[in-house]
Structure formats: structure tokens, C-alpha cells
Design a protein around this motif. Structure first.
Motif, PDB file in Angstrom:
ATOM      1  N   VAL A  79       0.851  -1.189   0.000  1.00 29.40           N
ATOM      2  CA  VAL A  79       0.000   0.000   0.000  1.00 29.40           C
ATOM      3  C   VAL A  79       0.888   1.240   0.000  1.00 29.40           C
ATOM      4  O   VAL A  79       1.838   1.328   0.787  1.00 29.40           O
ATOM      5  CB  VAL A  79      -0.936   0.036   1.232  1.00 29.40           C
ATOM      6  N   ILE A  80       0.577   2.162  -0.891  1.00 32.70           N
ATOM      7  CA  ILE A  80       1.226   3.480  -0.934  1.00 32.70           C
ATOM      8  C   ILE A  80       0.215   4.500  -0.443  1.00 32.70           C
ATOM      9  O   ILE A  80      -0.930   4.521  -0.917  1.00 32.70           O
ATOM     10  CB  ILE A  80       1.696   3.854  -2.345  1.00 32.70           C
ATOM     11  N   VAL A  81       0.617   5.345   0.487  1.00 36.74           N
ATOM     12  CA  VAL A  81      -0.281   6.368   1.016  1.00 36.74           C
ATOM     13  C   VAL A  81       0.353   7.730   0.807  1.00 36.74           C
ATOM     14  O   VAL A  81       1.590   7.858   0.825  1.00 36.74           O
ATOM     15  CB  VAL A  81      -0.585   6.134   2.514  1.00 36.74           C
ATOM     16  N   GLY A  82      -0.480   8.734   0.598  1.00 33.29           N
ATOM     17  CA  GLY A  82       0.080  10.066   0.354  1.00 33.29           C
ATOM     18  C   GLY A  82      -0.943  11.161   0.572  1.00 33.29           C
ATOM     19  O   GLY A  82      -2.114  10.903   0.860  1.00 33.29           O
ATOM     20  N   THR A  83      -0.474  12.391   0.439  1.00 32.33           N
ATOM     21  CA  THR A  83      -1.329  13.571   0.568  1.00 32.33           C
ATOM     22  C   THR A  83      -1.349  14.324  -0.755  1.00 32.33           C
ATOM     23  O   THR A  83      -0.389  14.276  -1.525  1.00 32.33           O
ATOM     24  CB  THR A  83      -0.834  14.512   1.676  1.00 32.33           C
ATOM     25  N   LEU A  84      -2.442  15.032  -0.963  1.00 35.35           N
ATOM     26  CA  LEU A  84      -2.629  15.791  -2.194  1.00 35.35           C
ATOM     27  C   LEU A  84      -3.153  17.178  -1.824  1.00 35.35           C
ATOM     28  O   LEU A  84      -4.074  17.300  -1.014  1.00 35.35           O
ATOM     29  CB  LEU A  84      -3.629  15.069  -3.096  1.00 35.35           C
ATOM     30  N   MET A  85      -2.556  18.220  -2.399  1.00 35.66           N
ATOM     31  CA  MET A  85      -2.980  19.583  -2.088  1.00 35.66           C
ATOM     32  C   MET A  85      -2.911  20.434  -3.347  1.00 35.66           C
ATOM     33  O   MET A  85      -1.956  20.338  -4.126  1.00 35.66           O
ATOM     34  CB  MET A  85      -2.078  20.190  -1.012  1.00 35.66           C
ATOM     35  N   ARG A  86      -3.914  21.278  -3.541  1.00 31.20           N
ATOM     36  CA  ARG A  86      -3.905  22.217  -4.673  1.00 31.20           C
ATOM     37  C   ARG A  86      -3.016  23.404  -4.331  1.00 31.20           C
ATOM     38  O   ARG A  86      -3.076  23.952  -3.226  1.00 31.20           O
ATOM     39  CB  ARG A  86      -5.322  22.690  -4.984  1.00 31.20           C
ATOM     40  N   ILE A  87      -2.195  23.813  -5.299  1.00 31.15           N
ATOM     41  CA  ILE A  87      -1.235  24.889  -5.056  1.00 31.15           C
ATOM     42  C   ILE A  87      -1.313  25.949  -6.154  1.00 31.15           C
ATOM     43  O   ILE A  87      -0.300  26.508  -6.564  1.00 31.15           O
ATOM     44  CB  ILE A  87       0.204  24.331  -4.951  1.00 31.15           C
ATOM     45  N   ASP A  88      -2.520  26.249  -6.605  1.00 31.53           N
ATOM     46  CA  ASP A  88      -2.683  27.234  -7.671  1.00 31.53           C
ATOM     47  C   ASP A  88      -2.171  28.609  -7.242  1.00 31.53           C
ATOM     48  O   ASP A  88      -1.469  29.283  -8.002  1.00 31.53           O
ATOM     49  CB  ASP A  88      -4.157  27.330  -8.074  1.00 31.53           C
ATOM     50  N   GLU A  89      -2.511  29.038  -6.025  1.00 30.84           N
ATOM     51  CA  GLU A  89      -2.074  30.346  -5.551  1.00 30.84           C
ATOM     52  C   GLU A  89      -0.558  30.395  -5.409  1.00 30.84           C
ATOM     53  O   GLU A  89       0.075  31.404  -5.732  1.00 30.84           O
ATOM     54  CB  GLU A  89      -2.746  30.673  -4.213  1.00 30.84           C
ATOM     55  N   GLN A  90       0.019  29.310  -4.911  1.00 29.32           N
ATOM     56  CA  GLN A  90       1.475  29.257  -4.772  1.00 29.32           C
ATOM     57  C   GLN A  90       2.152  29.398  -6.129  1.00 29.32           C
ATOM     58  O   GLN A  90       3.154  30.113  -6.267  1.00 29.32           O
ATOM     59  CB  GLN A  90       1.889  27.931  -4.123  1.00 29.32           C
ATOM     60  N   LYS A  91       1.617  28.737  -7.141  1.00 29.24           N
ATOM     61  CA  LYS A  91       2.199  28.818  -8.479  1.00 29.24           C
ATOM     62  C   LYS A  91       2.039  30.215  -9.066  1.00 29.24           C
ATOM     63  O   LYS A  91       2.923  30.693  -9.790  1.00 29.24           O
ATOM     64  CB  LYS A  91       1.560  27.770  -9.394  1.00 29.24           C
ATOM     65  N   LYS A  92       0.919  30.872  -8.753  1.00 32.38           N
ATOM     66  CA  LYS A  92       0.735  32.246  -9.227  1.00 32.38           C
ATOM     67  C   LYS A  92       1.784  33.164  -8.616  1.00 32.38           C
ATOM     68  O   LYS A  92       2.352  34.031  -9.285  1.00 32.38           O
ATOM     69  CB  LYS A  92      -0.671  32.736  -8.882  1.00 32.38           C
ATOM     70  N   ILE A  93       2.038  32.963  -7.317  1.00 29.64           N
ATOM     71  CA  ILE A  93       3.053  33.775  -6.639  1.00 29.64           C
ATOM     72  C   ILE A  93       4.427  33.492  -7.221  1.00 29.64           C
ATOM     73  O   ILE A  93       5.227  34.411  -7.460  1.00 29.64           O
ATOM     74  CB  ILE A  93       3.026  33.497  -5.124  1.00 29.64           C
ATOM     75  N   GLU A  94       4.722  32.210  -7.461  1.00 27.44           N
ATOM     76  CA  GLU A  94       6.013  31.853  -8.048  1.00 27.44           C
ATOM     77  C   GLU A  94       6.188  32.506  -9.416  1.00 27.44           C
ATOM     78  O   GLU A  94       7.250  33.034  -9.731  1.00 27.44           O
ATOM     79  CB  GLU A  94       6.131  30.327  -8.179  1.00 27.44           C
ATOM     80  N   GLN A  95       5.121  32.463 -10.233  1.00 27.25           N
ATOM     81  CA  GLN A  95       5.205  33.061 -11.561  1.00 27.25           C
ATOM     82  C   GLN A  95       5.367  34.566 -11.469  1.00 27.25           C
ATOM     83  O   GLN A  95       6.112  35.180 -12.251  1.00 27.25           O
ATOM     84  CB  GLN A  95       3.956  32.704 -12.368  1.00 27.25           C
TER      85      GLN A  95
END
Length: 421
Positions: free
Chosen positions: A170-186
Motif C-alpha cells: 500500500v502506498i499512502v500520500g497527501t494531495l494539495m492544490r497549489i494554484d495560488e502558490q504557483k501564481k506567486i512563483e510566476q
């Protein structure tokens, strides 16, 4: 007497036997009672322990859920044998987010990841499922099916269970949206690129200004020294004319630099719109350059076929654009004349300056002509800032600039601005 004693002894013997029977029968019952009491105490302790453990588990579950909600996370699990993925405890901003059914094939996830990130993500997950790595972290952009909406996701993963041979189950993980972070990076990347470009332009500006200022300044100094040694009035007149021309050129250089600096410092916030007659503004420009046109044998006039218009715009900035256009037209026109005019098209007003000069090659009549330090003819004095100033001004008043030209026949430079009568 003997009979009475015998009866008494018999009675005592019966009582003794009864007492022995009571003790014989009571000891097991007492032992059983003690055993039951011990078991009850032990059960109560175990029950209390389980209750405490349950309370602790519930406490940790609340913290766990709170963290997921606060971080807008989604938990997912992959069954390595079936190669399926299930999303659990999804606290993402679900609007527009990718949703997968329970036990969905992993291929469904890879299908929506953009090609630029797909291979790298697949490679990371394959190494996790084969046990080549313990943890993984990837960022990728996906396109949600049926909607075409794209968003960024940040994924962490680790191995949760293994079989007896150590192979991942079994592989377990977390998932999070980072649209705002990418906008800031850009935005940071754009800011860095802008800063680098500004630094490059500043260096180019100083280099060009050093050269352009030095040329007329040397001429002024040199001709001024020669002026004292002139033998006749004709020579003196020629030298004075050359000094005046270089003085005018030097002043023009400083005017352009000041105009560019003001635009960069103030931008659109400094625009002051007023209502004025367009014919009066164009006449001011004609009056300013009429003497210079007479010196070169050129005519300068206004085409008023566009009617009597009164635009609501920044008058000073529009006049600066027309000054730049007329100055360039005089510079590149040796015979013929210059015409200032205007016309409307829908809710747009186009004001133009047409000349009969040398014209511009067709491959140069594009946006690059309005960039800084771009010159059509390197042998003609100038900073290459005039047209870039015009474009910058047009942007501050909601307009745009352009050029139409035929080599050897002349050019028409225009500025188009919003207009409502």
C-alpha cells in the motif's frame, strides 16, 4: 447420669460434623467468590484502559481531521497489487478539482496530468511501488476532463505496508492544490525577469545617452572654438547655424530623457483627462514646427476633413505624441510636406502625421520600431527614444500606436485612442 453425658457428647459430635461440612462446602464457594472478584477487578481495569485508549484515539482523530481541514489536504491510497487509487478525507477546494471514483485505475490519474509532468510523476510512483524509494514528492499540472480547467497539485507519498518479503503493498500520500502558490512563483519570476530587463535597458540607455550627448556637445565646443577664428561673416554664419542645430539636438535629447523618466515614474496614474478641441491642439503643433519646416523648404498643414471633434483625454500627453511624430517627419523628409489629420472609426479616434519622406522598409514596420533605441537610419542623429515614448504615452491613455509606410514615398504614423462624442 451416664446416659445424659452420652447424649450430650452425641449432640456435640453432630454439631462438629455439621461445622466441618459447612467449612468443607464453604471453602470452594469462598475461593470461587474470590476468583470472581479478582476477574471483575481485572475486567474493570481493562475496561478503563480501553476507554482511555479509545478516548486518546478519538482525540488524535480530531487533531488529524483538523490538520487536514486547515491544510486543505486530501489523503489517497494506492493498492499496489491492483494498481488502483482511492481518495479519502478530501478537504481540498473541490470547485474545479479532479475527482476520482473509489478504486480507480492509476492510469486515470496519469491521463489528466499534462505531458510535461507525466513521465516524471509516473517514474516516481513506479519506484515507490517497486520499493526502490521510501518517499516521493512531485508537483504537476492537470487538466480536468470535460471542463478543460487546469490546476496545480502538490503530492507527497510513502510506503505504508509491505509483505513478508518487503515488497510494497500500500502506498499512502497527501494531495494539495497549489494554484495560488504557483501564481506567486510566476509573479516572482516575472518580477525577476523584469528587473533583469530593466537593468539591461538601463545599461543600454546609459551607453546610448553617453554617445548621443557627447556627439552634439563635442560639435558645440569645437565649433565655438573655431568661431573666434572665422575670417568672414559667411563662415561665422555657417558655424553659428551648426552650433544652433547641435544645441537643438542636445535639448531634444534631454527632453526625451525627461519624458521617458516622467512616464516611468508616474505611469497611468498621472494622466489628467480634459475636454478640448482637437484642431486647436494640432494647430499648436504646426505653429511650433512651422519655422523649422520653412528652413527645410517643407510645407506643414492640417487635414480637417474629420470634422470638429473634442476628445476627452490627457491633452499634454497627446501633444507630446504629435510633437514626436512631427519631429521625426521633419527629420526624414527632404522635400514635399507634412500633414496632420484625424478620423473616427466606431468608438476609436485615430490621429495621424503623414510625410513625403524616404519611407521605411516593409519588414521594419512592426512593433519593434517602437522599442527603445531602435533607429531606421543610424546615420540620422537621434536617441531612438521618440517612438518608444509615443507607445508608452499611448498605453497610459488607453490607446495604441502604429505605422504605415512605403519605401521612397513616405510614412504615416498614428495613435488611436478611445473616443465618445
Amino acid at each position: 447420669m451416664a446416659i445424659a453425658a452420652s447424649a450430650y457428647l452425641a449432640a456435640i459430635s453432630d454439631i462438629w460434623r455439621l461445622d466441618i461440612l459447612v467449612w468443607v462446602a464453604g471453602i470452594p464457594l469462598l475461593a470461587l467468590a474470590l476468583m470472581l472478584l479478582w476477574q471483575q477487578v481485572r475486567y474493570n481495569k481493562k475496561l478503563q484502559s480501553n476507554l482511555a485508549l479509545l478516548k486518546n484515539i478519538k482525540h488524535h482523530s480530531i487533531e488529524y481531521e483538523l490538520v487536514l481541514k486547515a491544510m486543505h489536504l486530501c489523503i489517497w491510497r494506492i493498492d499496489v497489487k491492483t494498481r488502483t487509487i482511492t481518495l479519502e478525507s478530501d478537504y481540498r477546494d473541490v470547485e474545479g478539482a479532479l475527482q476520482l471514483p473509489p478504486n480507480a485505475p492509476i492510469a486515470m490519474l496519469f491521463d489528466v496530468i499534462k505531458p510535461a509532468y507525466r513521465e516524471r510523476t509516473q517514474h516516481c510512483l513506479e519506484e515507490l511501488m517497486t520499493g526502490k524509494r521510501e518517499e516521493g514528492h512531485e508537483q504537476y499540472e492537470i487538466v480536468v476532463p470535460n471542463t478543460g480547467v487546469s490546476h496545480w497539485e502538490d503530492v507527497y507519498a510513502t510506503i505504508e505496508k509491505r509483505d513478508v518479503e518487503g515488497h510494497p503493498l500500500v502506498i499512502v500520500g497527501t494531495l494539495m492544490r497549489i494554484d495560488e502558490q504557483k501564481k506567486i512563483e510566476q509573479a516572482l519570476i516575472d518580477a525577476r525577469n523584469h528587473a533583469e530587463e530593466s537593468d539591461r535597458l538601463k545599461t543600454a540607455f546609459l551607453a546610448n545617452m553617453s554617445h548621443e550627448i557627447r556627439t552634439p556637445l563635442n560639435a558645440i565646443v569645437g565649433f565655438s572654438e573655431v568661431l573666434t577664428m572665422a575670417q568672414n561673416e559667411e563662415e561665422r554664419s555657417q558655424l553659428i547655424s551648426l552650433i544652433r542645430q547641435n544645441n537643438a539636438h542636445l535639448l531634444r535629447l534631454f527632453d526625451d530623457m525627461m519624458s521617458m523618466s516622467k512616464l516611468e515614474a508616474s505611469g497611468q496614474d498621472a494622466a489628467k483627462s480634459t475636454r478640448f478641441k482637437l484642431t486647436e491642439l494640432l494647430q499648436e503643433v504646426i505653429d511650433k514646427y512651422s519655422d523649422l519646416c520653412v528652413e527645410k523648404g517643407l510645407t506643414i498643414e492640417m487635414d480637417t476633413s474629420g470634422g470638429d471633434l473634442s476628445p476627452y483625454i490627457d491633452r499634454d500627453r497627446l501633444r507630446e505624441v504629435m510633437n514626436q511624430y512631427v519631429n521625426n517627419a521633419i527629420k526624414f523628409t527632404d522635400k514635399g510636406g507634412i500633414v496632420l489629420g484625424y478620423h473616427t472609426s466606431g468608438e476609436r479616434l485615430r490621429i495621424w502625421v503623414r510625410d513625403t519622406g524616404k519611407g521605411i522598409p516593409a519588414d521594419r514596420c512592426d512593433e519593434r520600431l517602437f522599442e527603445r533605441f531602435v533607429k531606421v537610419d543610424e546615420f540620422v542623429p537621434g536617441t531612438g527614444l521618440g517612438l518608444s515614448i509615443c507607445r508608452a504615452i499611448a498605453a497610459t491613455i488607453g490607446g495604441q500606436v502604429g505605422v504605415e509606410s512605403t519605401l521612397g514615398k513616405g510614412s504615416l504614423f498614428w495613435i488611436e485612442i478611445p473616443f465618445t462624442s
